[in-house]
Structures are given as C-alpha cells and as structure tokens.
Design an enzyme around this catalytic site. Structure first.
Site, PDB file in Angstrom:
ATOM      1  CB  SER A   1       2.837  -0.831   2.435  1.00  0.00           C
ATOM      2  OG  SER A   1       2.849  -0.337   1.131  1.00  0.00           O
TER       3      SER A   1
ATOM      4  CG  HIS B   1       0.903  -3.792  -1.734  1.00  0.00           C
ATOM      5  ND1 HIS B   1      -0.286  -3.231  -1.331  1.00  0.00           N
ATOM      6  CD2 HIS B   1       1.856  -2.895  -1.412  1.00  0.00           C
ATOM      7  CE1 HIS B   1      -0.064  -2.043  -0.803  1.00  0.00           C
ATOM      8  NE2 HIS B   1       1.232  -1.807  -0.833  1.00  0.00           N
TER       9      HIS B   1
ATOM     10  CG  HIS C   1       0.746   1.605  -5.275  1.00  0.00           C
ATOM     11  ND1 HIS C   1       0.834   0.250  -5.051  1.00  0.00           N
ATOM     12  CD2 HIS C   1       0.608   2.179  -4.046  1.00  0.00           C
ATOM     13  CE1 HIS C   1       0.755   0.010  -3.756  1.00  0.00           C
ATOM     14  NE2 HIS C   1       0.615   1.154  -3.118  1.00  0.00           N
TER      15      HIS C   1
ATOM     16  CE1 TYR D   1       4.958   1.598  -6.510  1.00  0.00           C
ATOM     17  CE2 TYR D   1       3.733   3.227  -5.253  1.00  0.00           C
ATOM     18  CZ  TYR D   1       4.287   1.974  -5.359  1.00  0.00           C
ATOM     19  OH  TYR D   1       4.156   1.082  -4.332  1.00  0.00           O
ATOM     20  CD  GLU D   2       1.826  -1.497  -8.280  1.00  0.00           C
ATOM     21  OE1 GLU D   2       1.949  -2.714  -8.504  1.00  0.00           O
ATOM     22  OE2 GLU D   2       0.898  -1.032  -7.582  1.00  0.00           O
TER      23      GLU D   2
ATOM     24  CB  ALA E   1       2.862   2.303   4.939  1.00  0.00           C
TER      25      ALA E   1
ATOM     26  CG  MET F   1       4.414   7.033  -2.828  1.00  0.00           C
ATOM     27  SD  MET F   1       5.753   5.922  -3.284  1.00  0.00           S
ATOM     28  CE  MET F   1       7.126   6.626  -2.340  1.00  0.00           C
ATOM     29  CB  SER F   2      -1.584   4.550  -1.900  1.00  0.00           C
ATOM     30  OG  SER F   2      -1.650   4.637  -0.485  1.00  0.00           O
TER      31      SER F   2
ATOM     32  CG  ASN G   1       9.076   6.668   6.300  1.00  0.00           C
ATOM     33  OD1 ASN G   1       8.055   6.047   5.988  1.00  0.00           O
ATOM     34  ND2 ASN G   1       9.515   7.711   5.635  1.00  0.00           N
TER      35      ASN G   1
ATOM     36  CG  HIS H   1       9.264  -1.095   0.206  1.00  0.00           C
ATOM     37  ND1 HIS H   1       8.068  -0.412   0.388  1.00  0.00           N
ATOM     38  CD2 HIS H   1       8.910  -2.360  -0.128  1.00  0.00           C
ATOM     39  CE1 HIS H   1       7.046  -1.242   0.177  1.00  0.00           C
ATOM     40  NE2 HIS H   1       7.543  -2.427  -0.141  1.00  0.00           N
TER      41      HIS H   1
END
Ligand code: HPA
Length: 305
Positions: free
Chosen positions: A35, A68, A97, A99-100, A127, A230-231, A254, A280
């Site tokens: 990201s 992205h 991803h 989650y997409e 990230a 998440m990746s 973060n 995000h």
C-alpha cells in the site's frame, strides 16, 4: 480444475511474452509493492520499461484498493552507475487481497505467472500495523517469520489439488524468509546511511478488512506477533511452494490500538481519552513519508541479485 489453472497460467505467460521484449521477459525478481509503495517501480531505469495493465492479462484480477494501481511493470533495476549489471525485474504495482473478495488462488495468480517466467526471488513489501509496543509508525520490519491465521483455520492458498508442476503437497514454511537476503537488506540500509529504525520480527496475516479490535491486538501480541497486516503471506506461501527465495519487508504505518476501552462503569472525565483508531488515510500517509527509503532499500537489494 488443475488443468484449467495450468492453462490460464500458460495463457498469461504467453500474453506477456508476446508483448514484452525478450531481454525483459525473463525477469529474475518479482517485486510486490505494498500500500502506497508503488513508487518502487519508479526505480526501474531509463526508457526500456513495459507496463501491462492487469485487465489485459488473462487470469489477472483488478486491484480495487486506494493506494494500489493495477499493472505489471517490466524493466531493469540496480545501482550500478554504468548500468552494466542491472537486473531484470517485474514490479507488481497494486496487489490483490483476499478481503477484496478474490480467492487466494486468484490473488496469488501473479506469483505463479512470475514463477513460470523464471523469477527466482520475490521481494514482498507491505504496510502493517505495529503490534510490538516498541514499534512506531515509520519503522521498518524485516519479516523473519509469520502467523497465517486464515491458513491455520482452513483458508489456505495451497488448499485443493496440489499443483505438482510447481511444488510438493506439504511444503515447509519454517524457513520461508531467506537469511542471506535479510542480512543483505540490513547491510544495504547501513551502506545507504538510512536513519530509519529497522526491526526484524513476526508478521501476523489476518484477512481484514476491519482493523483489529483492542482485544485482538492484545491477543496477537500474546501470540508472538510484532506486526499485523492483510496481505503478503499468501504470496510468500505460493512463492515458497516453488522454492523461490523470499524477502519480506513491512513498513509500520500505525500502532495497533491495544489499551482496553474506557469502562462504562466509570466516569469518563476521570480517565484519559482512549487512543485513536487506525485508518487507511493514516496508513497511506506514513507509507508516503517512508516510501523513498523503502524504494532505496529495494533498489539496492535488487542490485545484488
Ligand atoms: N492492521 C491490519 N493491517 C494493516 C494495519 C493494521 O493496523 N495497518 C496497515 N495494514
């Protein structure tokens, strides 16, 4: 079926070989840009680059996330001033991803295609949220191990008939993150005089798209995770299935929020404000701020391969 998947990989490699000049069509390295880290591709040298949009390649899905893009960039990378020893690479600018809504097979398809094109090393960036309390936004973490939560609970990129042409039924993941590449990255950070803090630690892969709850961050910490995202782990697993070398690099964008929430039983005015929450926007902001250092590290590392 397995044959359909093999055929789709062959279609994709054929489509790429038709459009990419021969000296770039046998890349040694696949670089997956996390990201806000698509700028890594800007380190491709000169004019000899070719960009292919995902939607023009059979089997590739579209990237749907802000930060992205969605293309493969073929070119030469390295830091040789004479440009004699540059290395042919593919940059995946924009990753796919789970989650997409994509299956792991669809999300890791580009790694299969890269393997078929002859790639030997995969550099995977992302990230991530800091779980280790010593990590602050802007730090980097070299991944030396992972926890594959979806995988452990039955959502695994290698689930289903094994792709025998690519690797064994039961691959090991105890040695997924190449020691020599990790050492080389530290060495390059020193050589480039980067002042950014670099850790080495465990990346926990969660499906998202929610950021973790406070209790989840504490759970991840107890389980030995240093960062969460998440990746990446699906791509690592698929790359390792075929014995590719892997370097994983997380940019901490973060800090995971881990303090327990304010209790409804006590007077709010007596307690400090609970810490904020991940977003995000925060992720992309810190990614942007640290992007140049990540680009420099990747470029220097590629130069050694
Ligand atoms: N959690 C999960 N994924 C992330 C985070 C996070 O806090 N930050 C960036 N990607």
């Amino acid at each position: 079926s397995t044959q359909d998947y093999y055929d789709l990989i062959a279609d994709a490699t054929g489509s790429i070989r038709d459009r990419v000049p021969a000296h770039l069509a046998s890349p040694k390295v696949l670089i997956i840009c996390g990201s806000g880290l698509g700028g890594i591709a800007s380190r491709i040298k000169g004019d000899a680059e070719v960009i292919l949009q995902y939607e023009t390649i059979p089997g590739f899905q579209k990237s749907t996330v802000a930060g992205h893009a969605g293309h493969l960039q073929f070119g030469l990378m390295g830091i040789d001033p004479n440009q004699d020893n540059l290395v042919p690479v593919i940059c995946m600018v924009g990753r796919l991803h789970f989650y997409e809504g994509y299956s792991f097979q669809a999300a890791t398809f580009p790694v299969r295609v890269a393997t078929e094109l002859g790639v030997e090393t995969v550099i995977i960036t992302n990230a991530a949220g800091g779980v280790n309390p010593r990590y602050v936004p802007g730090d980097l973490m070299i991944i030396n191990d992972h926890i594959n939560f979806p995988g452990l609970s039955g959502q695994h990129p290698l689930k289903g008939p094994n792709l025998e042409k690519f690797g064994p039924r039961f691959p090991a993941t105890s040695d997924a993150y190449d020691l020599e590449l990790r050492k080389a990255l530290i060495h390059q950070a020193e050589a480039a005089n980067l002042s950014r803090t670099i850790h080495e630690g465990v990346y926990a892969f969660v499906s998202g798209p929610t950021f973790e709850s406070r209790a989840e961050v504490r759970m991840l910490r107890l389980m030995g995770a240093d960062a969460v995202g998440m990746s990446s782990v699906p791509e690592v697993v698929v790359a390792r299935h075929s014995g590719l070398k892997v370097l994983g690099l997380s940019l901490i964008t973060n800090s995971g929020v881990s303090d327990p929430p304010t209790s409804a039983f006590i007077d709010d005015s007596q307690t400090p404000d609970s810490k904020g929450h991940a977003s995000h926007e925060e992720v992309l902001l810190h990614a942007q701020e640290a992007a140049q250092d990540v680009e420099t590290l990747v470029e220097r590392l590629v130069g050694l391969l």
